[in-house]
Design a protein around this motif. Structure first.
Motif, mmCIF file in Angstrom:
data_model
loop_
_atom_site.group_PDB
_atom_site.id
_atom_site.type_symbol
_atom_site.label_atom_id
_atom_site.label_comp_id
_atom_site.label_asym_id
_atom_site.label_seq_id
_atom_site.Cartn_x
_atom_site.Cartn_y
_atom_site.Cartn_z
ATOM 1 N N LEU A 36 0.732 -0.861 0.043
ATOM 2 C CA LEU A 36 -0.052 -0.094 -0.253
ATOM 3 C C LEU A 36 0.711 1.603 0.011
ATOM 4 N N LEU A 37 1.744 1.461 0.730
ATOM 5 C CA LEU A 37 2.453 2.524 0.910
ATOM 6 C C LEU A 37 3.729 2.751 -0.255
ATOM 7 N N ASP A 39 1.956 1.780 -3.168
ATOM 8 C CA ASP A 39 1.526 2.651 -4.337
ATOM 9 C C ASP A 39 1.006 3.821 -4.203
ATOM 10 N N ILE A 40 0.408 4.378 -2.966
ATOM 11 C CA ILE A 40 0.465 5.475 -2.464
ATOM 12 C C ILE A 40 1.839 6.524 -3.066
ATOM 13 N N HIS A 41 3.847 6.213 -2.421
ATOM 14 C CA HIS A 41 4.047 6.882 -3.085
ATOM 15 C C HIS A 41 4.604 6.639 -4.250
ATOM 16 N N THR A 43 2.206 6.938 -6.889
ATOM 17 C CA THR A 43 1.245 7.604 -7.038
ATOM 18 C C THR A 43 1.125 9.598 -6.208
ATOM 19 N N ASP A 44 1.809 9.499 -5.007
ATOM 20 C CA ASP A 44 2.654 11.091 -4.692
ATOM 21 C C ASP A 44 3.066 11.744 -6.310
ATOM 22 N N TYR A 65 -6.209 8.662 -5.179
ATOM 23 C CA TYR A 65 -5.734 7.598 -3.942
ATOM 24 C C TYR A 65 -7.073 7.033 -3.531
ATOM 25 N N VAL A 68 -5.987 3.637 -4.933
ATOM 26 C CA VAL A 68 -4.953 3.316 -4.327
ATOM 27 C C VAL A 68 -5.612 2.191 -3.339
ATOM 28 N N PHE A 69 -6.761 2.631 -2.535
ATOM 29 C CA PHE A 69 -7.532 2.347 -1.388
ATOM 30 C C PHE A 69 -8.876 1.315 -1.612
ATOM 31 N N ASP A 76 -9.567 4.842 3.953
ATOM 32 C CA ASP A 76 -7.922 5.995 4.354
ATOM 33 C C ASP A 76 -8.177 6.100 6.419
ATOM 34 N N PHE A 79 -6.119 3.584 6.759
ATOM 35 C CA PHE A 79 -4.837 3.303 6.108
ATOM 36 C C PHE A 79 -4.548 4.319 7.465
#
Length: 123
Positions: A36-37, A39-41, A43-44, A65, A68-69, A76, A79
């Protein structure tokens, strides 16, 4: 008697010290959190490298976001709760980010390797 009491407490200390911190059930498990992290990074990076137009970050970023979730079957709120849990375990977070770093470097290497290959002509 003093010997047995001392031995009991020594054993108790050893058992508690050797116990691995297990993640509670309501917290995202470590492997899923790493994914998850990552994919979040990613996406950032995608959001912040795009041209910035007023309100575009909120308008389009939020949807990315949320995707991703949804991909990781979480919310959210879950997370944020998990991130708060992991923030009080810095050694575990460091290990997680070492793995995230390795995954992102592998993706970059794969992209670089693919971009160096000549394209095959269409038949």
């Amino acid at each position: 008697m003093q010997k047995y009491i001392s031995l009991f407490f020594l054993g108790l200390i050893c058992l508690t010290a050797c116990k691995r911190n297990s993640v509670p059930n309501d917290i995202i498990q470590e492997q899923q959190m790493i994914s998850l992290l990552t994919d979040i990074h990613l996406t950032d990076g995608a959001i912040y490298s795009a041209p910035q137009v007023p309100d575009s970050l909120y308008k389009y970023g939020r949807a990315k976001y949320d995707a991703v979730f949804k991909k990781h079957h979480t919310t959210d709120a879950e997370f944020k709760k998990s991130l708060k849990y992991y923030s009080v375990h810095p050694e575990q977070v460091q290990d997680m980010y070492n793995k995230i770093d390795a995954v992102i470097k592998a993706k970059i290497d794969s992209i670089n390797k693919a971009s160096k290959k000549p394209l095959k002509p269409a038949k």
